[in-house]
Structures are given as C-alpha cells and as structure tokens.
Design a protein around this motif. Structure first.
Motif, PDB file in Angstrom:
ATOM      1  N   TYR A  36     -16.887  10.861  25.249  1.00  0.00           N
ATOM      2  CA  TYR A  36     -17.199  11.379  26.579  1.00  0.00           C
ATOM      3  C   TYR A  36     -17.520  12.865  26.513  1.00  0.00           C
ATOM      4  CZ  TYR A  36     -14.963   7.150  28.427  1.00  0.00           C
ATOM      5  OH  TYR A  36     -14.651   5.854  28.710  1.00  0.00           O
ATOM      6  N   SER A  37     -18.412  13.274  27.405  1.00  0.00           N
ATOM      7  CA  SER A  37     -18.561  14.703  27.710  1.00  0.00           C
ATOM      8  C   SER A  37     -17.839  14.923  29.023  1.00  0.00           C
ATOM      9  CB  SER A  37     -20.030  15.080  27.871  1.00  0.00           C
ATOM     10  OG  SER A  37     -20.716  14.871  26.659  1.00  0.00           O
ATOM     11  N   LEU A  38     -16.965  15.917  29.051  1.00  0.00           N
ATOM     12  CA  LEU A  38     -16.185  16.183  30.261  1.00  0.00           C
ATOM     13  C   LEU A  38     -16.826  17.358  31.009  1.00  0.00           C
ATOM     14  CD1 LEU A  38     -14.287  14.241  28.854  1.00  0.00           C
ATOM     15  CD2 LEU A  38     -12.392  15.782  29.361  1.00  0.00           C
ATOM     16  N   VAL A  39     -17.169  17.114  32.277  1.00  0.00           N
ATOM     17  CA  VAL A  39     -17.834  18.144  33.079  1.00  0.00           C
ATOM     18  C   VAL A  39     -17.024  18.403  34.345  1.00  0.00           C
ATOM     19  CG1 VAL A  39     -19.959  18.828  34.256  1.00  0.00           C
ATOM     20  CG2 VAL A  39     -20.074  17.301  32.272  1.00  0.00           C
ATOM     21  N   PRO A  40     -16.612  19.646  34.555  1.00  0.00           N
ATOM     22  CA  PRO A  40     -15.848  19.934  35.768  1.00  0.00           C
ATOM     23  C   PRO A  40     -16.767  20.109  36.975  1.00  0.00           C
ATOM     24  CG  PRO A  40     -16.078  21.932  34.477  1.00  0.00           C
ATOM     25  CD  PRO A  40     -16.754  20.837  33.701  1.00  0.00           C
ATOM     26  N   THR A  41     -16.282  19.702  38.120  1.00  0.00           N
ATOM     27  CA  THR A  41     -16.966  19.939  39.382  1.00  0.00           C
ATOM     28  C   THR A  41     -15.884  19.999  40.461  1.00  0.00           C
ATOM     29  OG1 THR A  41     -18.772  19.182  40.820  1.00  0.00           O
ATOM     30  CG2 THR A  41     -17.419  17.474  39.807  1.00  0.00           C
ATOM     31  N   THR A  42     -16.252  19.881  41.729  1.00  0.00           N
ATOM     32  CA  THR A  42     -15.210  19.849  42.759  1.00  0.00           C
ATOM     33  C   THR A  42     -15.430  18.668  43.689  1.00  0.00           C
ATOM     34  OG1 THR A  42     -16.385  21.303  44.313  1.00  0.00           O
ATOM     35  CG2 THR A  42     -14.898  22.366  42.751  1.00  0.00           C
TER      36      THR A  42
ATOM     37  N   VAL B 173     -18.239  11.706  31.387  1.00  0.00           N
ATOM     38  CA  VAL B 173     -19.582  11.148  31.253  1.00  0.00           C
ATOM     39  C   VAL B 173     -19.695  10.465  29.888  1.00  0.00           C
ATOM     40  CG1 VAL B 173     -22.050  11.639  31.326  1.00  0.00           C
ATOM     41  CG2 VAL B 173     -20.464  13.025  32.683  1.00  0.00           C
ATOM     42  N   ASP B 174     -19.963   9.185  29.928  1.00  0.00           N
ATOM     43  CA  ASP B 174     -20.093   8.384  28.706  1.00  0.00           C
ATOM     44  C   ASP B 174     -21.319   8.870  27.935  1.00  0.00           C
ATOM     45  OD1 ASP B 174     -20.820   6.275  26.883  1.00  0.00           O
ATOM     46  OD2 ASP B 174     -19.460   4.959  28.004  1.00  0.00           O
ATOM     47  N   GLN B 175     -21.114   9.265  26.684  1.00  0.00           N
ATOM     48  CA  GLN B 175     -22.237   9.844  25.926  1.00  0.00           C
ATOM     49  C   GLN B 175     -23.301   8.804  25.589  1.00  0.00           C
ATOM     50  OE1 GLN B 175     -20.703  12.054  22.582  1.00  0.00           O
ATOM     51  NE2 GLN B 175     -19.810  13.626  23.891  1.00  0.00           N
ATOM     52  N   GLU B 176     -22.903   7.544  25.564  1.00  0.00           N
ATOM     53  CA  GLU B 176     -23.869   6.498  25.225  1.00  0.00           C
ATOM     54  C   GLU B 176     -24.759   6.175  26.426  1.00  0.00           C
ATOM     55  OE1 GLU B 176     -21.925   3.226  23.226  1.00  0.00           O
ATOM     56  OE2 GLU B 176     -23.522   1.893  23.940  1.00  0.00           O
ATOM     57  N   THR B 177     -24.114   5.982  27.588  1.00  0.00           N
ATOM     58  CA  THR B 177     -24.884   5.552  28.767  1.00  0.00           C
ATOM     59  C   THR B 177     -25.293   6.721  29.648  1.00  0.00           C
ATOM     60  OG1 THR B 177     -22.897   5.322  30.107  1.00  0.00           O
ATOM     61  CG2 THR B 177     -23.599   3.384  28.825  1.00  0.00           C
ATOM     62  N   LYS B 178     -24.681   7.860  29.436  1.00  0.00           N
ATOM     63  CA  LYS B 178     -24.869   9.054  30.283  1.00  0.00           C
ATOM     64  C   LYS B 178     -24.413   8.813  31.721  1.00  0.00           C
ATOM     65  CE  LYS B 178     -28.378  11.683  27.872  1.00  0.00           C
ATOM     66  NZ  LYS B 178     -29.679  12.338  27.998  1.00  0.00           N
ATOM     67  N   GLU B 179     -23.587   7.805  31.913  1.00  0.00           N
ATOM     68  CA  GLU B 179     -23.062   7.542  33.252  1.00  0.00           C
ATOM     69  C   GLU B 179     -21.628   8.057  33.363  1.00  0.00           C
ATOM     70  OE1 GLU B 179     -24.775   6.453  35.799  1.00  0.00           O
ATOM     71  OE2 GLU B 179     -26.537   6.278  34.505  1.00  0.00           O
ATOM     72  N   VAL B 180     -21.236   8.441  34.571  1.00  0.00           N
ATOM     73  CA  VAL B 180     -19.852   8.873  34.800  1.00  0.00           C
ATOM     74  C   VAL B 180     -18.963   7.629  34.801  1.00  0.00           C
ATOM     75  CG1 VAL B 180     -18.268  10.049  36.371  1.00  0.00           C
ATOM     76  CG2 VAL B 180     -20.656  10.815  36.203  1.00  0.00           C
ATOM     77  N   ARG B 181     -17.885   7.682  34.013  1.00  0.00           N
ATOM     78  CA  ARG B 181     -16.972   6.526  33.961  1.00  0.00           C
ATOM     79  C   ARG B 181     -15.741   6.721  34.828  1.00  0.00           C
ATOM     80  NH1 ARG B 181     -17.753   2.425  29.830  1.00  0.00           N
ATOM     81  NH2 ARG B 181     -15.633   1.849  30.399  1.00  0.00           N
ATOM     82  N   LYS B 182     -15.325   7.955  35.005  1.00  0.00           N
ATOM     83  CA  LYS B 182     -14.170   8.208  35.876  1.00  0.00           C
ATOM     84  C   LYS B 182     -14.105   9.689  36.211  1.00  0.00           C
ATOM     85  CE  LYS B 182     -10.776   8.842  32.155  1.00  0.00           C
ATOM     86  NZ  LYS B 182      -9.455   8.509  31.643  1.00  0.00           N
ATOM     87  N   PHE B 183     -13.322   9.961  37.249  1.00  0.00           N
ATOM     88  CA  PHE B 183     -13.039  11.351  37.628  1.00  0.00           C
ATOM     89  C   PHE B 183     -11.534  11.571  37.550  1.00  0.00           C
ATOM     90  CE2 PHE B 183     -17.061  10.626  39.820  1.00  0.00           C
ATOM     91  CZ  PHE B 183     -17.756  11.804  39.608  1.00  0.00           C
TER      92      PHE B 183
END
Ligand code: SF4
Length: 933
Positions: free
Chosen positions: A24-30, A44-54
């Motif tokens: 995963y790539s972890l990206v902070p936001t609010t 963000v799943d590095q394979e699918t580039k989709e967010v998997r959880k917050f």
C-alpha cells in the motif's frame, strides 16, 4: 506523531506499507463528513491504485489518529455505486426527473455568461452561492469577493446561529474552543456537538478528562450517549436550560464561589452601572451587590418547581463548577440554542458561568475560537463587496448570525427579489431545512430562480430540482484547507485528492483533478478558478487577476500553486518544519496533511498591545478603549483577530486599558466581556442586554396539556450519521436507519400505545406518521425524533441513494396542500456493489422537517427547531412515513414570526452593528441603510 500510536505504520514506510501481503501507499487527507476535519490515511493498493480503507492520521493534532465511524466510511462513499460521475443537465420541467449528460465546458459557459451579465448589469446579488457544509476556510468567500458579489449564503441559521449570537454578544467571537482535556468540570448542553458535530475530537478529550476525575454534567431532555457518561444528567424541560444556568450562577454569586478579580478586570461592569444604574457610584462593590440582587430570584428551589431539576442537584453542580474555577469547560452549539425562541440566551447564560469562574482563555477552561482557529492568508485578497444583499441580510434581522437562509423561499414568494444563478453546494435545503415543500415550490419556479446548479457528489432531494447537477469530489478527491476549534491548540488540516498525491509521488504532473477522479468528478476549487476565468476572460472586470498564478505572471492559477503560496508565506513555523525534513512546505503538507501552529492558546486577552500599535494610538477617556491608526498587518489571519475592524469613525481598536496597562482584551466595543451588551440595548432590546430568562415558544405556559400538546425535540443527532451527508455510506445506514419517536413510558401508557405502534404527530402546518419508541430515556411530556432519517426519492432507479431512501409519491393537492406517501422502503437492489443485494433493513425513517414551519428568532435569526405538537394514535389510512403539509399556512406562520422583529436601521442608520461578525463583510458604505432608501 501523537502519544500512544507507536504501533501505527511509521511515516517512513508510508510509500510502501505491506499488510497481509499487499503493498500500500499511505496518503493522508482529512475527513469531510463533519466540520471537525479529522485526519484520515487512505490505504491505496499499489496494484489496483484503488483505496482499500481509511484509518486515522496520527499526525493530525485535532483527531490524534482517531476517528468516529463516519471517517472510515468515506470508503463507502467513494465506492458508492449510485454516485454521480458526469455533469447532468435538466431536460423538461424542473423536478420532472429527466436528464442528459452535458460537458463541463457547456455548463461553465452557460453559468459564466449569466453571472457576467448579472455583474455587468449592476445586479451582482442575483448570484447566490448557498453552502451546506463548507469544510474549508475562506476559499469560496474569496471567489465571491473577486466577483464583487455579496452572494454568500449558508446553513448557519438552521444550525448554530443561536449559540454563535450568545457567545458573540459576550466576547465578539462566536464560539469557544473548550479545553476539555485539562478541565476539572465540564458542562454540556448537548446532543449535538458531543454526539455528532466535532464528535471525535471532543469526545476523546472529554473521556480523558473523565478518566482523570473531572465531573461531567449534561443537560438534555433525552438520555444521549453523552448523558450516559455524565456524573449528573439534568433532563431539563426544553427551553428551561436558561433558568437552570441562572440558578447555578445565583449559587456561585451568593456563595461567593466566583472569581472576583477576573470579573473586576474583564467584565464591562462600569458600562453596566453607567447605563442602568446612573445614580450608583461606579465601584466594583456596587456591581457585586447588583449581581446579588439581579439573580437572587433564581433560587434552586424555585428553579426546581419550574424545571423539575432538583434544587439539591443544582447546588451540587454549582459547587462543582465553582470548585473547578478556571478549569471549568463548557459548550453549547445546537440543542437548546437551536431549539427555542430566545435559544441564543442559553449560550449567553452558559458563558456567564465561564465568566464568573474566570475560565475564559485558561487551561481547562474555554478559549475563544479565534485564538485557536488559524486561517492563513492566500496570495490575493480581493476587496469585499460594496453592495448589500437584502435576500440574505434583510433589515428585519440586523443582529442575525448569519444569513437568513431558511427564509429564502418566503422572501422570493413575497417578491423581495429573484436569482439569476443559484448554486447549492453540498447543501440539501429541501430535506435539511424546515418547510421543505416551500423550497420545492420556489425551486420549480424559473421566474424566481433562473439557473440552479447543484454542486454535489451525490443525488439529493434538492439536486432533483436543479438545472445542472455537477459532480464534485468527496473527501479524498478534493483539496481544502481547514482549521477548527477542536481543543486548546491551533492546527491546519490539508484535505488532498489521494490519487493525485499518488501520481505526484510517482513523478507524474497532474494539472486537473478530473484526470485522477472517477468519471468526470471534479474538485470544486479548480471549477471555481475555471469559472472565474470564463466570467472575466480578458481581465477587464478585475476578477481574473485574483485567479492568476503568483509564480507565473498572467497565467491561470493552478490549485497546487494556491496552496503552495499559502504554505510558503502564511503559516508560521511551517517552512522551517519542512526544511528540517528537506522538503518544501507543500511537500511537507502532502506528506502529513496537518500542521500544528506553534502559538499559545491561553490568556491572549492579557497580552500587552504591541509597541507598534501603541506608537500610533489614542485612549478614549470614557471607555478606556485603545485605538490605533496603524493598519492591521497584511500577513495576519483573515479571520478576526481579537481586535474588531475599524469602527464607523474609521478607528481600529487595538486594546483596552486595564489597571493602567494597555491589553489586547476582546473584540467587543468595550474591549471587555460584555455582561451588559450596549449593542442589544441600542438595537431595540434593552430588556435582554444582560443574561436573563426568555420564555421559549414551547414553554409549558403556551401548551394545552389537556389537548395532548407536548414538545417535540427534533434535533438530536446519532453519532454515526450527519444529516444527508452520510446517506451514501452503506455501513452507516446498516447501523442506523430509523428515527422512531422517543416517548416516555408514562406518556405512552396514557395514550395506550406500545413499542412500534404508529403515531400521528401534528404540527402547526401538517403532520407526520412515525412508529413509537417507548423508553425511560426521555423526560415525560417531551418526545424526540432524530433528524437524520427520512430520505426519499421520487424515481425508482435515480435520485437519493437507495441505501438510505424510500421511494415516495409527491401529491400536490392545490392551495399549497401537499402529501408525501411512501411507495416502498429500503430494499435490496442490483448494482456493482454485491452488498446492495444484501440490504436487510426496510425503514428509511420519516422526513419530519417537512412539517415544520419556519421559526426565525428575532435576534439571532436562528430557526427554533422545537415544535409544539399533538401526539395521537395513527388514524385509519395513515401509513408510516406519511407527511401532510399546508404551505399557505407555513407562509402565515413565517409572517407571525416576522412580526416579532425590531428592524434596522440601528444607530448611525446602520443595517447591522459594524463590529459584529459577518461573512464576506461588505464595505462600510453598504452597511448604511439610508443610502438604499
Ligand atoms: S468526527 Fe467523525 S465525521 Fe467528523 S471529521 Fe472526525 S471522523 Fe469525520
């Protein structure tokens, strides 16, 4: 990172965090699900580039790694199979429900042309931007200022106006940052802030204080989640909170449990004596005797008789507050302040306790919000408008906090004006406001509203009546900068589109967030830049220059440049913190998405006036106010600092003399905390100039108990939902999807009803049908219904999300009579989300707000939500969810409340006191009513 989070993924591994074999790539936001803007981390799943959880962001100073259920449910929202992915344009009549795809270009050109025409035609205020949840500080106000439009409208008057007014008349700032974490005693007038709005940052600090032994006191007619954690639950009769607060004040005064020195130094008692007791020597002893006299009648015993709260409890609570002293923290936001005629006085009387205990600006007390909320200045600050918008700031409500937003349908019906372009932005007045059928009536009328563009991530009851439905990003798909008064500390939180951040980490330049968002979902901030350029394509109107890059002369502003400039120039300590990590300020904020501003939160009123201000100052002999001719620093916050703007004579207050020293004080006319409000006195309300009782519109004296009349409390929140914002979150709707009527067992027995029986609840303009929730968790004589549920749609396969809405039939029966009847409730449905076939709940609740007439408080302008109702068994033919309303009657009720007002002009021919807060404050010339007559 905050304490206790050593197990959280370390930041140095956020670019490649491995969990259960996935990278995963972890990206902070609010979070964007309430105004608290807690920190989130997108996985963000590095394979699918989709967010998997917050999950929570441990670097966020407000939320400290924690979230409420609504934060992680952001995942549901971005994956919602029914979200709007492309701009749509109405085909056929408004509300008919037929749509076609339209390009962003066509929508922008149409809107820009209309706006340009209105501005150039000398009618800039025919453009209105009506925002529900801003979720940002200053961005869109800057846009409107750049257009020269006094077109900001908000939802504040159906929410926090009462509380804001109560606080602002005291201290010039309209809310406190309660320092719960360090408090020894906490008093909450609750069921909103601590169970919904700001829920997580507040709740975690209240519990910390409780664990350390703080006393928790909750006033609420309903046993809320917060009340269940209290040492003292005071189930006050709605509207009687003021009496209980004044009884507590009386105990503090009579038993000398108050902070005499604080009151002497910081209360405008001399002004009170001069105005109200002119023959009395202006000594502090004379004032303390006056205090004893003024509140002597609010005895605990009498208050027990009037409110039902035992005298013994009032005394016990008062002593706990007095003992806590400067570590007494309290807050009121909605609840009683939003429920009653005169609700604003609840906050005024609550803050009276803070003043008496000297717990203002102290550790463990309450800190004025402008001391903690930090709004950094952008690169270009257009001047504020030179016109006054009568549709939002009518002369009948000169003291309102703020725009009289929920009266718009009545103003339009009365012919007070019309709109060429009306933006609703993340706002759903048809559902959220009282009197929604009146909203539908005007939204359908093209002579009243020329174009309605709904900027929204999802369908709503209001978007259904728009001309354009323009899909804007959800919390993880947009930029915003926000700072909120969550505690005694200052921070900024940076909401960022997480997929854009990932692309940039990979070295890809993203110039338009539509390139990474689903479909053609756009982030609003880029939309406003583009729209502004199209309004003023050659720059001749003076608008475009505010949307040009500070780094590339004459070029269109890029959204990353907007924030880059702020982070490099306007946030103290941020460039240095970034440099320590070898990052630019923007890179630092993209990495952490939050920054704690290193400024002290306590005691700013005691700070001495700066030598620069003193060098150009004068002291008013009578008031001891220190004025300066020096202009405010251009780098200061754009929110009001503890100094009001220039007064009508053009002077800027820099402080006040206290014991011979020039101190910063408070941004009130006196520079002190105003026990006596000369503003209220001068603007027609001398009888309410000090903390005192006001009889609510639902007071027992106005109810006919023999006819079965009771009070309906329709405002309580559940911790897992926020108005209509969370209708697209399947997890949250699985947890909470019904709003039955809370009714006490003794009241249910009198009516012969049992749990689940259908009830008819009759208001002054109609009725709704709802099942009963028979419980001991509410005060007898009071019923309550949560305001989250009751979502609806009129087409089976389009409109409000099917996770949360019922399919209904809207029947217009002539002469303003409407009926809404449920066709079917929530049921499983086919979609790209397998869970939609597993929906097991049927209830969508009932839309009670439709049956409420508008009740604008004549001072604060707040809608008084509580209702005098009759509760009876449902009648033959009634069905759950039925709503019947008469909008002719609702307009008549509007007129009845309008008659309670004492309109402008006030002193100096002004529309509104110049010192009072106002969003997008126009030039002083626009304040003068006589110029318009
Ligand atoms: S309190 Fe909950 S909904 Fe509000 S910002 Fe925080 S996590 Fe989101």
């Amino acid at each position: 990172m905050q304490e206790g989070f050593s197990a959280f993924p370390p930041v140095e591994r956020w670019n490649d965090w491995v969990e259960r074999g996935r990278h995963y790539s972890l990206v902070p936001t609010t979070c964007f699900n309430c105004e608290a803007a807690c920190g989130l981390i997108a996985y963000v799943d590095q394979e699918t580039k989709e967010v998997r959880k917050f999950e929570g962001n441990p670097y966020h100073p407000g939320s400290r790694g924690r979230n409420c259920a609504k934060g992680p449910a952001t995942l549901n929202q971005i994956q919602d199979p029914e979200r709007i992915l492309f701009p749509l344009r109405r085909v056929g009549a408004r509300g008919e429900g037929t749509w076609e795809r339209v390009s962003w270009d066509d929508a922008l050109d149409d809107l820009a042309n209309r706006i340009r025409r209105a501005i150039k035609g000398g009618e800039p205020n025919k453009v209105m931007y009506h925002v529900g949840r801003p979720g940002e500080d200053g961005y869109t106000e800057r846009v409107l200022a750049a257009w020269g439009v006094d077109g900001h409208n908000s939802h504040t008057n159906i929410c926090s106006s009462g509380a804001r007014a109560g606080y602002a008349f005291w201290m010039g700032m309209d809310r406190p940052s309660p320092d719960y974490a360090n408090a020894k005693c906490i008093l909450l007038i609750s069921a909103h802030l601590e169970s919904g709005h700001y829920f997580n940052p507040h709740a975690q600090r209240i519990i910390e204080a409780k664990q350390r032994g703080a006393t928790i006191i909750v006033m609420d007619p309903r046993l809320s989640n917060t009340a269940t954690h209290a040492d003292h639950w005071l189930p006050t009769y709605p509207g009687s909170e003021i009496d209980v607060l004044l009884a507590i004040a009386n105990v503090l005064i009579q038993e000398k449990l108050y902070d005499r020195e604080f009151v002497r130094r910081w209360v405008n008692w001399e002004e009170y004596l001069r105005a109200v007791r002119p023959g009395t020597p202006a000594t502090f002893d004379a004032f303390t005797r006056e205090l004893e006299r003024l509140y002597a009648d609010y005895t605990p015993e009498r208050t027990e008789r009037d409110t039902g709260v035992p005298a013994k409890t009032i005394i016990e609570v008062a002593r706990a507050i007095g003992k806590a002293g400067s570590a007494f923290s309290a807050h009121n936001w909605r609840a009683a302040a939003a429920g009653n005629l005169g609700g604003w006085m609840t906050a005024r009387c609550l803050f009276f306790l803070n003043v008496l205990t000297g717990s203002v600006g102290t550790e463990g007390g309450v800190v004025p919000n402008s001391w903690t909320k930090f709004v950094p200045a952008p690169h270009a600050r257009p001047p504020h408008p030179t016109t006054w918008n009568e549709l939002t700031w009518p002369k009948e409500y000169p003291l309102a906090f703020f725009e009289m937003s929920f009266l718009l349908p009545h103003f339009l019906k009365e012919g007070r004006g019309s709109l060429d372009v009306y933006f609703t932005r993340v706002y759903n007045p048809v559902w959220t406001n009282p009197d929604g059928f009146s909203w539908i009536e005007v939204l359908r009328d093209e002579s009243m509203i020329g174009r309605h563009a709904a900027l929204t991530p999802v369908w709503s009851e209001t978007a259904w009546f728009a001309d354009y439905v323009l899909p804007v990003g959800l919390g993880s798909e947009r930029h915003d900068l926000a700072s909120f008064e969550t505690h005694a500390g200052s921070w900024i939180g940076f909401r960022q589109p997480v997929k854009r951040a990932i692309e940039e980490r990979l070295g890809h330049d993203v110039t338009d967030t539509r390139d990474v968002n689903p479909g053609e979902v756009w982030e609003e901030n880029e939309f406003w830049i583009e729209l502004s350029w199209r309004i003023d394509p050659d720059g001749s109107m003076g608008t475009r220059k505010h949307f040009e890059s500070p780094y590339r002369a004459g070029e269109k502003l890029r959204i990353d440049e907007y924030y880059r400039w702020i982070f490099e120039n306007s946030v103290p300590g941020l460039p240095e913190a970034a440099a320590r990590e070898g990052l630019s300020p923007l890179e630092f904020m993209r990495k952490y998405a939050a920054f704690e501003i290193p400024v002290g939160a306590y005691g700013r009123h005691e700070a001495e006036v700066s030598p620069e201000d003193m060098a150009e100052s004068s002291v008013d002999d009578r008031t001891q106010r220190v004025f300066t001719s020096r202009a405010p620093s251009p780098s200061s916050n754009i929110v009001p600092l503890p100094a009001p703007p220039a007064d009508v004579e053009g002077r800027r207050a820099a402080g006040v003399m206290v014991d011979g020293v020039a101190l910063r004080g408070f941004p009130t006319p006196s520079g002190k905390l105003e026990f006596y409000s000369p503003t209220l006195a001068a603007w027609g309300w001398p009888e309410l100039a000090i903390p005192t009782a006001i009889e609510s519109h639902v007071a027992p004296s106005g109810l006919d108990a023999s006819a079965g009349e009771v009070v309906l409390v329709p405002t309580f929140r559940l911790p897992v939902l926020v108005h209509t914002r969370t209708g697209n979150a399947k997890w949250l709707n699985e947890i909470a999807h019904a709003n039955p009527l809370w009714i006490h067992t003794s009241d249910a027995a009198k009516l012969g009803i049992q749990l689940g029986d259908l009830l008819r609840v009759t208001t002054e303009i109609g009725y709704f049908v709802v099942p009963a929730w028979v419980t001991e968790g509410i005060r007898p004589g009071v019923v309550a219904c949560s305001h989250h549920m009751g979502r609806w749609r009129v087409a089976d396969d389009q409109g409000t999300d099917r996770w949360s809405s019922a399919l209904v039939r809207l029947e217009e029966r002539g002469d303003g009579r409407w009926r809404m009847r449920r066709v079917k409730g929530v049921e499983p449905f086919a979609s790209d989300d397998r869970d939609s076939r597993r929906v097991w709940w049927q209830s969508a609740g009932v839309h009670q707000n439709l049956t409420f007439a508008v009740h604008p408080d004549p001072i604060s302008g707040a809608h008084a939500w509580h209702q005098k109702v009759r509760v009876t068994k449902a009648e033959p033919g009634d069905q759950e969810g039925d709503v019947v309303v008469d909008t002719v009657r609702s307009h008549a009720v509007y007129k009845e409340w309008l008659a309670k007002t004492r309109p402008a002009p006030g002193p100096d021919g002004m529309r509104r006191p110049y010192w009072l807060l106002r969003p997008l404050r126009p030039s002083i010339e626009a304040y003068r009513l006589k110029a318009e007559v």
